[in-house]
Design an enzyme around this catalytic site. Structure first.
Site, PDB file in Angstrom:
ATOM      1  N   LYS A   1       8.201  28.870  42.519  1.00  0.00           N
ATOM      2  CA  LYS A   1       7.861  29.890  41.540  1.00  0.00           C
ATOM      3  C   LYS A   1       9.131  30.632  41.127  1.00  0.00           C
ATOM      4  CE  LYS A   1       5.480  34.338  41.101  1.00  0.00           C
ATOM      5  NZ  LYS A   1       4.709  35.372  41.803  1.00  0.00           N
TER       6      LYS A   1
ATOM      7  N   GLU B   1       2.511  48.983  41.808  1.00  0.00           N
ATOM      8  CA  GLU B   1       2.832  48.146  42.965  1.00  0.00           C
ATOM      9  C   GLU B   1       3.602  48.885  44.048  1.00  0.00           C
ATOM     10  OE1 GLU B   1       4.760  43.753  43.916  1.00  0.00           O
ATOM     11  OE2 GLU B   1       4.272  44.318  41.877  1.00  0.00           O
TER      12      GLU B   1
ATOM     13  N   GLU C   1      -0.067  32.370  42.887  1.00  0.00           N
ATOM     14  CA  GLU C   1       0.981  33.376  42.723  1.00  0.00           C
ATOM     15  C   GLU C   1       0.776  34.523  43.721  1.00  0.00           C
ATOM     16  OE1 GLU C   1       2.574  36.359  39.161  1.00  0.00           O
ATOM     17  OE2 GLU C   1       1.410  34.582  38.643  1.00  0.00           O
TER      18      GLU C   1
ATOM     19  N   GLU D   1       1.713  37.447  28.169  1.00  0.00           N
ATOM     20  CA  GLU D   1       1.499  38.264  29.361  1.00  0.00           C
ATOM     21  C   GLU D   1       2.545  39.382  29.451  1.00  0.00           C
ATOM     22  OE1 GLU D   1       1.786  37.797  34.191  1.00  0.00           O
ATOM     23  OE2 GLU D   1       0.717  36.219  33.091  1.00  0.00           O
TER      24      GLU D   1
END
Length: 461
Positions: free
Chosen positions: A219, A268, A312, A447
């Site tokens: 990733k 986050e 993910e 996104e």
């Protein structure tokens, strides 16, 4: 750490001054007291014409608010940044005179700051004021914890300082700050907007998917920058006020250095430590909110069952688990994520709780966790190498830890996403997305547009 029980600021200052031997010796004195209700944003605004540097922080629950102004002590590092900051922090605390009768997180000596995403990457002119790691202990710190308010005054004294005179000067500044100033209703208008050519950015996404299909990496997170120009200089307190109104359940932060201010509303958390209890959260996998409750629920269910987003998310869960296992005991991780909704977006969410082992600090945990796969990729070294070679921007402090730590070993750091670097009448906004083998470049670009919305909305977009 030297605990002092003096009641008066002047007495505390005098005691510290008398202990100094040489004229160039310095000693940090910290004095905390409980105060009446004080508006954190009005405190922040009142400091605008008194201090160059201001800092603002609210936890995602808004249980803790920190507004710091001025600079009593600064720590910075360009290399070995965790070790250098830890050593400077411990040395300062061991020598400081501290009066803080309250066992409240965010009181006493508190250092607020952050670091760059990648200290190896060459720094550009955009981020020239922000070091790879930079923390400061503010001269005045307003702390709101639950429904109680505290003021901490921090000052470095020298041998020739006069305690009563210094105390009086500090009280005069305190009075101005506690009076506060009204936060301006500043409505910005964007007069110019520029970004990297979308096709060029999507081509880098294609290169990343090729790299992943060739099994060099699992990733890669790629970010992009949107540069705005406004009709006037931006008012930071107004931006913070709008973020507080529009981004519930987010960490709202600002770190100001002169005319530059890094500001954001991130959902986050990286890590929180309170009385050796550790909490980290995995927040990866993103979808928009629905226009109706029914549509919102369908999007939520689709996100929970989407293979790309679950993969993910699992990258982040496993990285945090392996990153902290040697530093903690009693680790607890739910087997499956839940969907956590925010104002504009919803994310897959998994909390991680543990007990921090004796001898370790929040900086030890940050060093292990940053960057998470949600901001860098997996494996870490290979994804960062791709980002350094191909990503056409300087992330600076975007995507990196930002937060605070106090003299009682409490602290909390968030990941600085949904953020912008404000520079007078201009701003750079940042957003990224996780690229895996089946990623569609156009979808990833869309996104990032969604992720830019929280900051863009409060900046006139």
């Amino acid at each position: 750490m030297i605990e002092i029980k003096e009641d008066q600021l002047a007495s505390l200052l005098n005691g510290a001054i008398e202990q100094l031997q040489a004229e160039d010796d310095r000693r940090l004195v910290s004095f905390t007291k409980k105060i009446a209700t004080t508006n954190p944003l009005q405190f922040f605004e009142a400091a605008k014409h008194i201090f160059e540097n201001r800092t603002f922080w609210t936890s995602s629950s808004q249980m803790l608010w920190l507004t710091g102004v001025g600079n009593a002590f600064e720590m910075g590092a360009d290399k070995s940044r965790f070790e250098v900051i830890e050593a400077a922090w411990n040395k300062m605390l061991n020598e400081a005179y501290i009066h803080n009768p309250y066992e409240v997180p965010g009181t006493g000596i508190v250092a607020l700051g952050g670091m760059s995403f990648d200290p190896i990457n060459a720094q550009t002119e955009l981020w020239k004021k922000f070091r790879p790691s930079q923390f400061r202990v503010p001269e005045f710190l307003l702390t709101k914890y639950n429904s109680s308010y505290y003021l901490t005054i921090n000052v470095c004294v020298r041998k020739n300082d006069h305690a009563k005179q210094l105390a009086e000067e500090l009280r005069q500044i305190e009075q101005k700050l506690l009076l506060g100033q009204k936060v301006p209703d500043d409505i910005l208008h964007i007069v110019d907007e520029s970004e990297m050519d979308p096709e060029k950015w999507m081509d880098i996404v294609r290169q990343a998917t090729d790299e992943i299909r060739n099994q060099h990496v699992e990733k890669i997170v790629l970010a992009r920058e949107l540069r705005l120009t406004f009709n006037r200089h931006a008012e930071i307190s107004s931006i913070l006020n709008n973020l507080l109104k529009t981004q519930p359940n987010s960490y709202i932060f600002a770190y100001e250095i002169g005319d530059d201010c890094f500001v954001g509303a991130t959902p986050e958390r990286l890590v929180k430590v309170e009385k050796n209890k550790l909490l980290s959260t995995c927040l990866a996998g993103t979808a928009p909110r629905g226009k109706t409750e029914e549509e919102d629920m369908k999007i939520s269910e689709a996100l929970l069952n989407d293979e790309k987003n679950r993969q993910e998310h699992d990258f982040v869960v496993q990285m945090i688990k392996h990153g902290i296992k040697d530093y903690c005991t009693e680790m607890t991780i739910p087997e499956v994520p839940v969907v956590r909704p925010f104002k504009n977006l919803q994310h897959l969410y998994t909390p991680v709780t543990a007990q921090l082992r004796d001898g370790f600090t929040i900086l030890d945990i940050i060093k292990q966790l940053h960057p998470t796969p949600a901001l860098g990729g997996s494996p870490k070294a290979e994804s960062l190498a791709f980002i350094r070679e191909h990503e056409l921007l300087d992330r600076g402090w975007y995507g990196a830890p930002i937060g605070w730590m106090d003299s009682s070993n409490n602290g909390e750091f968030a990941v600085a996403i949904r953020s912008a670097l404000i520079q007078k009448n201009q701003a750079s906004l940042f957003a990224g997305c996780g690229v895996v083998k089946d990623s569609d470049p156009q979808s990833e670009y869309e996104e990032t547009k969604i992720k830019l919305l929280p900051m863009l909305t409060v900046l006139g977009g």
